[in-house]
Structures are given as C-alpha cells and as structure tokens.
Design a protein around this motif. Structure first.
Motif, PDB file in Angstrom:
ATOM      1  N   SER A 103       0.812  -1.224   0.000  1.00 53.46           N
ATOM      2  CA  SER A 103       0.000   0.000   0.000  1.00 53.46           C
ATOM      3  C   SER A 103       0.844   1.273   0.000  1.00 53.46           C
ATOM      4  N   SER A 104       2.084   1.187   0.463  1.00 51.91           N
ATOM      5  CA  SER A 104       2.948   2.375   0.483  1.00 51.91           C
ATOM      6  C   SER A 104       3.303   2.849  -0.926  1.00 51.91           C
ATOM      7  N   GLU A 105       3.042   2.034  -1.944  1.00 52.11           N
ATOM      8  CA  GLU A 105       3.311   2.419  -3.328  1.00 52.11           C
ATOM      9  C   GLU A 105       2.200   3.289  -3.922  1.00 52.11           C
ATOM     10  N   PHE A 106       1.167   3.560  -3.121  1.00 54.72           N
ATOM     11  CA  PHE A 106       0.031   4.355  -3.589  1.00 54.72           C
ATOM     12  C   PHE A 106      -0.038   5.658  -2.804  1.00 54.72           C
ATOM     13  N   ALA A 107      -0.567   6.688  -3.445  1.00 56.11           N
ATOM     14  CA  ALA A 107      -0.652   8.011  -2.824  1.00 56.11           C
ATOM     15  C   ALA A 107      -1.552   8.005  -1.595  1.00 56.11           C
ATOM     16  N   ASP A 108      -2.608   7.208  -1.614  1.00 52.77           N
ATOM     17  CA  ASP A 108      -3.465   7.085  -0.434  1.00 52.77           C
ATOM     18  C   ASP A 108      -4.130   5.716  -0.404  1.00 52.77           C
ATOM     19  N   THR A 109      -4.729   5.409   0.728  1.00 55.61           N
ATOM     20  CA  THR A 109      -5.315   4.092   0.953  1.00 55.61           C
ATOM     21  C   THR A 109      -6.454   3.792  -0.010  1.00 55.61           C
ATOM     22  N   GLN A 110      -7.255   4.796  -0.369  1.00 59.88           N
ATOM     23  CA  GLN A 110      -8.369   4.553  -1.286  1.00 59.88           C
ATOM     24  C   GLN A 110      -7.892   4.098  -2.662  1.00 59.88           C
ATOM     25  N   LEU A 111      -6.778   4.631  -3.136  1.00 59.08           N
ATOM     26  CA  LEU A 111      -6.213   4.170  -4.403  1.00 59.08           C
ATOM     27  C   LEU A 111      -5.747   2.724  -4.293  1.00 59.08           C
ATOM     28  N   PHE A 112      -5.180   2.374  -3.153  1.00 54.33           N
ATOM     29  CA  PHE A 112      -4.765   0.995  -2.904  1.00 54.33           C
ATOM     30  C   PHE A 112      -5.972   0.061  -2.941  1.00 54.33           C
ATOM     31  N   PHE A 113      -7.055   0.466  -2.288  1.00 53.45           N
ATOM     32  CA  PHE A 113      -8.256  -0.379  -2.275  1.00 53.45           C
ATOM     33  C   PHE A 113      -8.868  -0.490  -3.672  1.00 53.45           C
ATOM     34  N   GLN A 114      -8.806   0.567  -4.470  1.00 57.35           N
ATOM     35  CA  GLN A 114      -9.283   0.490  -5.865  1.00 57.35           C
ATOM     36  C   GLN A 114      -8.434  -0.494  -6.662  1.00 57.35           C
ATOM     37  N   TYR A 115      -7.136  -0.484  -6.417  1.00 53.13           N
ATOM     38  CA  TYR A 115      -6.213  -1.412  -7.069  1.00 53.13           C
ATOM     39  C   TYR A 115      -6.598  -2.860  -6.738  1.00 53.13           C
ATOM     40  N   ILE A 116      -6.822  -3.147  -5.452  1.00 52.42           N
ATOM     41  CA  ILE A 116      -7.206  -4.510  -5.044  1.00 52.42           C
ATOM     42  C   ILE A 116      -8.538  -4.895  -5.667  1.00 52.42           C
ATOM     43  N   THR A 117      -9.511  -3.990  -5.621  1.00 51.25           N
ATOM     44  CA  THR A 117     -10.829  -4.272  -6.194  1.00 51.25           C
ATOM     45  C   THR A 117     -10.704  -4.632  -7.668  1.00 51.25           C
ATOM     46  N   GLY A 118      -9.879  -3.899  -8.398  1.00 49.81           N
ATOM     47  CA  GLY A 118      -9.651  -4.192  -9.810  1.00 49.81           C
ATOM     48  C   GLY A 118      -9.075  -5.585 -10.018  1.00 49.81           C
ATOM     49  N   ILE A 119      -8.097  -5.948  -9.205  1.00 51.15           N
ATOM     50  CA  ILE A 119      -7.498  -7.286  -9.309  1.00 51.15           C
ATOM     51  C   ILE A 119      -8.555  -8.356  -9.039  1.00 51.15           C
ATOM     52  N   LEU A 120      -9.362  -8.153  -8.014  1.00 50.67           N
ATOM     53  CA  LEU A 120     -10.378  -9.146  -7.655  1.00 50.67           C
ATOM     54  C   LEU A 120     -11.447  -9.275  -8.737  1.00 50.67           C
ATOM     55  N   ARG A 121     -11.859  -8.149  -9.312  1.00 54.76           N
ATOM     56  CA  ARG A 121     -12.860  -8.208 -10.395  1.00 54.76           C
ATOM     57  C   ARG A 121     -12.290  -8.862 -11.648  1.00 54.76           C
ATOM     58  N   LEU A 122     -11.069  -8.504 -12.031  1.00 52.47           N
ATOM     59  CA  LEU A 122     -10.446  -9.080 -13.220  1.00 52.47           C
ATOM     60  C   LEU A 122     -10.304 -10.605 -13.108  1.00 52.47           C
ATOM     61  N   ASN A 123     -10.121 -11.084 -11.890  1.00 54.16           N
ATOM     62  CA  ASN A 123      -9.995 -12.519 -11.665  1.00 54.16           C
ATOM     63  C   ASN A 123     -11.323 -13.185 -11.294  1.00 54.16           C
ATOM     64  N   HIS A 124     -12.409 -12.431 -11.453  1.00 56.40           N
ATOM     65  CA  HIS A 124     -13.774 -12.927 -11.184  1.00 56.40           C
ATOM     66  C   HIS A 124     -13.949 -13.421  -9.751  1.00 56.40           C
ATOM     67  N   LEU A 125     -13.258 -12.768  -8.819  1.00 54.73           N
ATOM     68  CA  LEU A 125     -13.380 -13.102  -7.407  1.00 54.73           C
ATOM     69  C   LEU A 125     -14.399 -12.211  -6.705  1.00 54.73           C
ATOM     70  N   LEU A 126     -14.752 -11.113  -7.356  1.00 52.03           N
ATOM     71  CA  LEU A 126     -15.844 -10.233  -6.935  1.00 52.03           C
ATOM     72  C   LEU A 126     -16.754 -10.071  -8.143  1.00 52.03           C
ATOM     73  N   PRO A 127     -18.054  -9.912  -7.911  1.00 51.93           N
ATOM     74  CA  PRO A 127     -18.942  -9.695  -9.062  1.00 51.93           C
ATOM     75  C   PRO A 127     -18.677  -8.342  -9.713  1.00 51.93           C
ATOM     76  N   PRO A 128     -18.963  -8.239 -11.013  1.00 54.61           N
ATOM     77  CA  PRO A 128     -18.782  -6.949 -11.693  1.00 54.61           C
ATOM     78  C   PRO A 128     -19.768  -5.925 -11.165  1.00 54.61           C
ATOM     79  N   LEU A 129     -19.499  -4.665 -11.475  1.00 59.42           N
ATOM     80  CA  LEU A 129     -20.374  -3.590 -11.004  1.00 59.42           C
ATOM     81  C   LEU A 129     -21.746  -3.627 -11.655  1.00 59.42           C
ATOM     82  N   GLY A 130     -21.826  -3.982 -12.905  1.00 60.87           N
ATOM     83  CA  GLY A 130     -23.123  -3.862 -13.552  1.00 60.87           C
ATOM     84  C   GLY A 130     -23.535  -4.935 -14.406  1.00 60.87           C
TER      85      GLY A 130
END
Length: 130
Positions: A103-130
């Motif tokens: 997480s220290s590689e990101f400007a803030d924690t919210q960007l880090f969480f967006q990064y994780i969310t993207g990884i999880l969605r791309l790998n179909h581990l979370l449902p897509p938004l729409g």
C-alpha cells in the motif's frame, strides 16, 4: 449492481479476531476470504480480508480487511494467518492467496483499495459492477 467497499479493521493484531467473529457470525453471507501478500524492504507483509454478500435487499458488498500488519517468512507462517486459513476451511471458503503491491506504493489508501478491487474483479473473485 453492487457497491463494493473495503472497511479497514486495523493492521491484524487484536483486530484480526474481530474479523474472525465477523466471518463466524455472518458465515451464510461470506462470499470469499483472501490473504494478500506484499513485500516491502525484503519483508513479507500479510493482509487478511473477507468479502460478504449484501445484507437483505442492500446492494452494499463489504470487504473487511486487516491491512499489512502481519509479518511472516517463507519458512514460518504467522499464527494469525494459520488461524485464518483454518477458519476459512471450516466455513467452506478456503482463503485465496494473492500477491500484490504494498500500500505504500500508492498516494493514499483509497487508491490501494481500488487497485485490489480491480485485481479481484479481473480474476472474477468479486462480481462486476453492472
């Protein structure tokens, strides 16, 4: 359409047991368990997380996380990580291991969480938004 958001419990010291309780008491809503691994200054840091399906008619999908507070080596796993793995197995959701940036590689924690969310969605581990 789901609104997925990380809720940070802490760094995984005593608060990891709160995450365990959330998983036990909401076992019917448990979607997936995750162990995120990152490296900083040659130290492997572990985050534990659990995603839950929305409650009732809600569209809110919480992902509770204990972020990067558990240090471990390849030779020896942390007791908290072992307990998390065992609980996930007991609940029928063995944790999914994912290596990622610290997480220290990101400007803030919210960007880090967006990064994780993207990884999880791309790998179909979370449902897509729409």
């Amino acid at each position: 359409m789901y609104q997925q958001r990380f809720i940070e419990l802490g760094e995984g010291f005593g608060d990891v047991y709160e995450l365990f309780e959330l998983m036990k008491t909401n076992k019917d809503r448990l979607h997936r368990a995750f162990i995120f691994s990152s490296t900083i200054q040659d130290k492997q840091m572990i985050s534990l997380a659990a995603a839950f399906t929305p409650a009732s008619d809600s569209k809110f999908m919480p992902i509770y996380i204990c972020r990067e507070g558990i240090q471990q080596t390849e030779m020896k796993k942390s007791k908290r990580t072992i307990l998390f793995e065992e609980l996930g197995e007991q609940l029928g959701h063995p944790p999914i291991f994912i290596d990622m940036k610290h997480s220290s590689e990101f400007a803030d924690t919210q960007l880090f969480f967006q990064y994780i969310t993207g990884i999880l969605r791309l790998n179909h581990l979370l449902p897509p938004l729409g």
